[in-house]
Enzyme design. Sequence first.
Site, PDB file in Angstrom:
ATOM      1  N   LYS A 114      57.991  39.550   4.554  1.00 45.96           N
ATOM      2  CA  LYS A 114      58.737  40.430   5.460  1.00 45.96           C
ATOM      3  C   LYS A 114      59.079  39.728   6.760  1.00 45.96           C
ATOM      4  O   LYS A 114      60.170  39.902   7.294  1.00 45.96           O
ATOM      5  CB  LYS A 114      57.942  41.715   5.754  1.00 45.96           C
ATOM      6  CG  LYS A 114      57.915  42.688   4.604  1.00 45.96           C
ATOM      7  CD  LYS A 114      57.428  44.067   5.035  1.00 45.96           C
ATOM      8  CE  LYS A 114      57.369  45.032   3.853  1.00 45.96           C
ATOM      9  NZ  LYS A 114      56.745  46.311   4.208  1.00 45.96           N
ATOM     10  N   LYS A 197      62.989  44.225  -9.270  1.00 42.10           N
ATOM     11  CA  LYS A 197      62.479  45.593  -9.313  1.00 42.10           C
ATOM     12  C   LYS A 197      63.361  46.517  -8.484  1.00 42.10           C
ATOM     13  O   LYS A 197      63.961  46.104  -7.489  1.00 42.10           O
ATOM     14  CB  LYS A 197      61.022  45.657  -8.859  1.00 42.10           C
ATOM     15  CG  LYS A 197      60.783  45.549  -7.381  1.00 42.10           C
ATOM     16  CD  LYS A 197      59.375  46.074  -7.032  1.00 42.10           C
ATOM     17  CE  LYS A 197      59.347  46.447  -5.548  1.00 42.10           C
ATOM     18  NZ  LYS A 197      58.246  47.300  -5.158  1.00 42.10           N
ATOM     19  N   LYS A 200      64.048  50.131  -2.437  1.00 37.83           N
ATOM     20  CA  LYS A 200      64.927  50.641  -1.383  1.00 37.83           C
ATOM     21  C   LYS A 200      65.447  49.504  -0.520  1.00 37.83           C
ATOM     22  O   LYS A 200      66.424  49.662   0.190  1.00 37.83           O
ATOM     23  CB  LYS A 200      64.203  51.675  -0.526  1.00 37.83           C
ATOM     24  CG  LYS A 200      62.974  51.147   0.183  1.00 37.83           C
ATOM     25  CD  LYS A 200      62.345  52.229   1.026  1.00 37.83           C
ATOM     26  CE  LYS A 200      61.020  51.805   1.619  1.00 37.83           C
ATOM     27  NZ  LYS A 200      59.949  51.490   0.694  1.00 37.83           N
TER      28      LYS A 200
HETATM   29  P1  ADP Z   1      59.994  49.823  -2.185  1.00 38.43           P
HETATM   30  O1  ADP Z   1      59.767  48.612  -3.038  1.00 38.43           O
HETATM   31  O2  ADP Z   1      61.209  50.582  -2.566  1.00 38.43           O
HETATM   32  O3  ADP Z   1      59.942  49.462  -0.720  1.00 38.43           O
HETATM   33  P2  ADP Z   1      57.401  50.880  -1.709  1.00 38.43           P
HETATM   34  O4  ADP Z   1      56.899  49.506  -1.424  1.00 38.43           O
HETATM   35  O5  ADP Z   1      57.529  51.830  -0.567  1.00 38.43           O
HETATM   36  O6  ADP Z   1      58.797  50.794  -2.478  1.00 38.43           O
HETATM   37  O7  ADP Z   1      56.488  51.494  -2.837  1.00 38.43           O
HETATM   38  C1  ADP Z   1      55.883  52.756  -2.839  1.00 38.43           C
HETATM   39  C2  ADP Z   1      55.190  52.929  -4.177  1.00 38.43           C
HETATM   40  O8  ADP Z   1      56.127  52.902  -5.255  1.00 38.43           O
HETATM   41  C3  ADP Z   1      54.167  51.818  -4.499  1.00 38.43           C
HETATM   42  O9  ADP Z   1      53.035  52.401  -5.128  1.00 38.43           O
HETATM   43  C4  ADP Z   1      54.898  50.928  -5.453  1.00 38.43           C
HETATM   44  O10 ADP Z   1      54.008  50.239  -6.331  1.00 38.43           O
HETATM   45  C5  ADP Z   1      55.794  51.901  -6.222  1.00 38.43           C
HETATM   46  N1  ADP Z   1      57.037  51.248  -6.649  1.00 38.43           N
HETATM   47  C6  ADP Z   1      58.049  50.845  -5.829  1.00 38.43           C
HETATM   48  N2  ADP Z   1      59.055  50.283  -6.536  1.00 38.43           N
HETATM   49  C7  ADP Z   1      58.690  50.350  -7.840  1.00 38.43           C
HETATM   50  C8  ADP Z   1      59.323  49.968  -9.070  1.00 38.43           C
HETATM   51  N3  ADP Z   1      60.539  49.416  -9.078  1.00 38.43           N
HETATM   52  N4  ADP Z   1      58.674  50.193 -10.230  1.00 38.43           N
HETATM   53  C9  ADP Z   1      57.451  50.773 -10.227  1.00 38.43           C
HETATM   54  N5  ADP Z   1      56.801  51.151  -9.112  1.00 38.43           N
HETATM   55  C10 ADP Z   1      57.396  50.973  -7.929  1.00 38.43           C
HETATM   56 NA    NA Z   2      57.897  47.380  -1.025  1.00 37.25          NA
END
Ligand code: ADP
Ligand code: NA
Length: 330
Positions: A114, A197, A200
Amino acid sequence: TAKPIIFSGMQPSSDSLHLGNYIGALKQWTQMQEDFDAFFCVVNLHAITVPQDPKELAERTRRTAAQYIAAGIDPEKSTLFIQSHVPAHAELAWVLNTLTGFGEASRMTQFKDKSQRFGSDSTSVGLFTYPILMAADILLYQAASVPVGEDQRQHVELTRDIANRFNTRFGETFVVPEATIPKSAAKIYDLQDPTSKMSKSADTEAGLIKVLDPANVTKKKIMRAVTDADGEIRFDREAKPGVSNLLGIYSVLTGRDIPSLEAEYAGRGYGDLKKGLAEVVEETFGPIRERTEELLSDRGELDRLLAGAAERANEVASRTLDTVYDRIGL
Ligand code: ADP
Ligand code: NA
């Protein structure tokens, strides 16, 4: 007998959760709340480690909480609360900051990723100590396990190290938690870039299925999902990542196995699979969307639920913090 305690949270950092959040986190949580004493948190203190618009942050915090409930987190069974409503998170984080090595914190790969993205001048110290706040979140509730995605494994390891260090130095105080990374928490990929993956933080939203998007928007995104030229509906992550992602989502949302989906769609076109998937997604997200809007339209009721949960969380958290202060002579 008391149920084992779990803690998990998500940042309120967008206007809607996405399909990856739902499958990887939220759906797991709803299934775990029967067997565990669960604390589910909207981690708004974590969100401010990167710049946020104040009005938007407040709104997104409520929307995130509403989506948890709409997706099936039952406020009667689980403690669903907002992190900043419980002051002990910031207080314990400070204490744990003083027990964490600079080098140890520097090894966290999420910070490295990050901070590279933002550049060192616009990277806050808060982003650097983020995993220590996360350790405080978990340890305050004496959680035995932390259901998270693979990306959070290193942070839970750090939490364990800090807990063990505290216990050794000041006497048994914290339960040392385990990360539980459920196998069923399938990884969901971006519709436009099916080897990355779904996230957001993707460059465009074209490959992101959002829980709160209207059905026609989601359908359009699914119909435009990247596939391949061979035209065969078959699961093969390596050779056919796009089609495999669609099948994977279909399978996890319906509980049907991949072979039965391959059989159903044998000899049919990708358009059919996509139409079918759009319906399946709408069957899941339609009711969640409606319930979220209902919850958001009654501010008083949502606030009342969150205040009640904060009270319970405060009770547990301040008990732990009192012990900590006592142990270290504060
Ligand atoms: P992002 O990657 O969109 O920033 P976050 O890091 O806020 O998402 O993740 C919040 C939760 O959602 C975590 O428990 C993470 O493991 C799960 N998560 C996020 N993206 C995925 C994905 N593409 N597939 C499965 N689980 C996910
Ligand atoms: Na993330």
